[in-house]
Design an enzyme around this catalytic site. Structure first.
Site, short mmCIF file in Angstrom:
data_model
loop_
_atom_site.label_atom_id
_atom_site.label_comp_id
_atom_site.label_asym_id
_atom_site.label_seq_id
_atom_site.Cartn_x
_atom_site.Cartn_y
_atom_site.Cartn_z
N ASP A 63 -0.46 -3.27 1.56
CA ASP A 63 -1.70 -3.10 0.78
C ASP A 63 -1.51 -3.52 -0.68
OD1 ASP A 63 -3.98 -2.10 2.14
OD2 ASP A 63 -3.04 -0.13 2.36
N GLN A 88 -4.45 4.24 5.67
CA GLN A 88 -5.86 3.97 5.41
C GLN A 88 -6.42 4.98 4.41
OE1 GLN A 88 -7.50 1.28 6.44
NE2 GLN A 88 -9.44 1.87 5.52
N LYS A 112 -8.52 -4.13 11.88
CA LYS A 112 -7.21 -4.62 11.42
C LYS A 112 -6.24 -4.70 12.60
CE LYS A 112 -7.91 -2.58 6.83
NZ LYS A 112 -7.54 -1.49 5.90
N1 GUN Z 1 -9.80 1.69 2.31
C1 GUN Z 1 -10.70 0.78 1.92
N2 GUN Z 1 -10.09 -0.42 1.74
C2 GUN Z 1 -8.78 -0.23 2.01
C3 GUN Z 1 -7.64 -1.09 2.01
O1 GUN Z 1 -7.72 -2.29 1.69
N3 GUN Z 1 -6.47 -0.52 2.36
C4 GUN Z 1 -6.37 0.79 2.69
N4 GUN Z 1 -5.17 1.26 3.02
N5 GUN Z 1 -7.40 1.62 2.70
C5 GUN Z 1 -8.60 1.11 2.36
#
Ligand code: GUN
Length: 284
Positions: free
Chosen positions: A115, A92, A48
């Site tokens: 998110d 995350q 990311k």
């Molecule tokens: N863990 C797995 N997928 C995601 C996501 O899309 N966002 C976040 N913050 N954590 C994750």
């Protein structure tokens, strides 16, 4: 036919890069918080962060030890909520078990919630409110289908997996009375009876259960569209929730892993960050 998520995502990322390049003055900014040292989470945040670099979105990663208390994490989020340079905050998941995920997602300013996990954004999504920030993976799947000229309207979409991140918001999104939606959605999970009977009735089958090779060819109607959201590590190799080799032979369209939904999730994170930035700077 293979649905090339990697290619579609890279086109979207390039478009965002061009938009960011034209911004005069402060560029959009996204801050990641990574708690603990889970290798998968580390790898996701790295991907990311790389996409931010590619689009010229300013980014930083705050790494906190596994022992971080919920109180300290909340204090960190509060600081970012009040930082005018920060347009998006991404914590995350998963978090260490002593931290309540729901408490954390509720602490993020809904306007910086890239998110889309805050209850305000999820509630807006359920109501069909266009100001909702939509979770990245569900949004990525919708855009991937649209860009591949696969309509979900009136189709039976079967989602396997009821997570807060994918299954539940994806069901809410695809059933909306809106362009690109209008699907008839069935949400299946680990307790579903006669699962194969239901998956075999899907025009579009979406696997988001987190179990490698879970969807076998017997569970798929010939000619169905199959979307694989799984990212599982098996003997050092990344594989999806679908037994790709067998299902590829009978599906009309199938997304690969890697190179399918994953890159779309990241592209939508860049898009959501832009949306938060534009709203905060009153440019829209
Ligand atoms: N863990 C797995 N997928 C995601 C996501 O899309 N966002 C976040 N913050 N954590 C994750």
């Amino acid at each position: 036919m293979l649905v090339n998520g990697k290619l579609i995502a890279s086109q979207i990322v390039n478009e965002i890069k061009e938009i960011v390049a034209k911004i005069v003055g402060r560029k959009p900014g996204l801050t990641f918080i990574l708690v603990g040292d889970d290798p998968a989470s580390e790898s996701y945040v790295r991907s990311k962060d790389r996409a931010c670099a590619a689009t010229q979105i300013r980014s930083s990663v705050i790494r906190l030890p596994n022992s971080t208390s919920e109180k300290d994490l909340l204090a960190q989020i509060d600081q970012l909520n009040n930082d005018k340079q920060v347009d998006g905050i991404l914590v995350q998941l998963p978090l260490p078990s002593h931290i309540n995920e729901s408490t954390i997602t509720q602490a993020i300013d809904p306007e910086k919630d890239v998110d889309g996990f805050h209850p305000i954004n999820l509630g807006k999504l359920l109501q069909g409110d266009d100001s909702a920030i939509i979770p990245c993976t569900p949004l990525g799947i919708k855009v991937l289908l649209e860009k591949s000229q696969i309509s979900v309207s009136g189709k039976h979409v079967v989602i396997v997996g009821r997570s807060n991140i994918v299954g539940k918001p994806l069901a809410a999104l695809l059933m909306q009375k809106k362009a690109g939606c209008n699907a008839t959605v069935t949400l299946c999970h680990s307790q579903t009876h006669h699962l194969s009977d239901i998956t075999r009735s899907a025009d579009i089958l979406i696997a988001a259960i987190g179990q490698p090779y879970f969807i076998r060819k017997e569970m798929v109607k010939p000619g169905a569209v199959v979307v694989d959201v799984g990212i599982n590590r098996v003997n050092g190799k990344i594989v999806g929730d679908v037994d790709f080799e067998e299902v590829e032979k009978i599906a009309s369209h199938i997304t690969p892993v890697p190179g399918g939904v994953g890159p779309m999730t990241i592209a939508m994170l860049m898009q959501n960050t832009m949306t938060c930035f534009l709203k905060r700077t009153d440019l829209v």
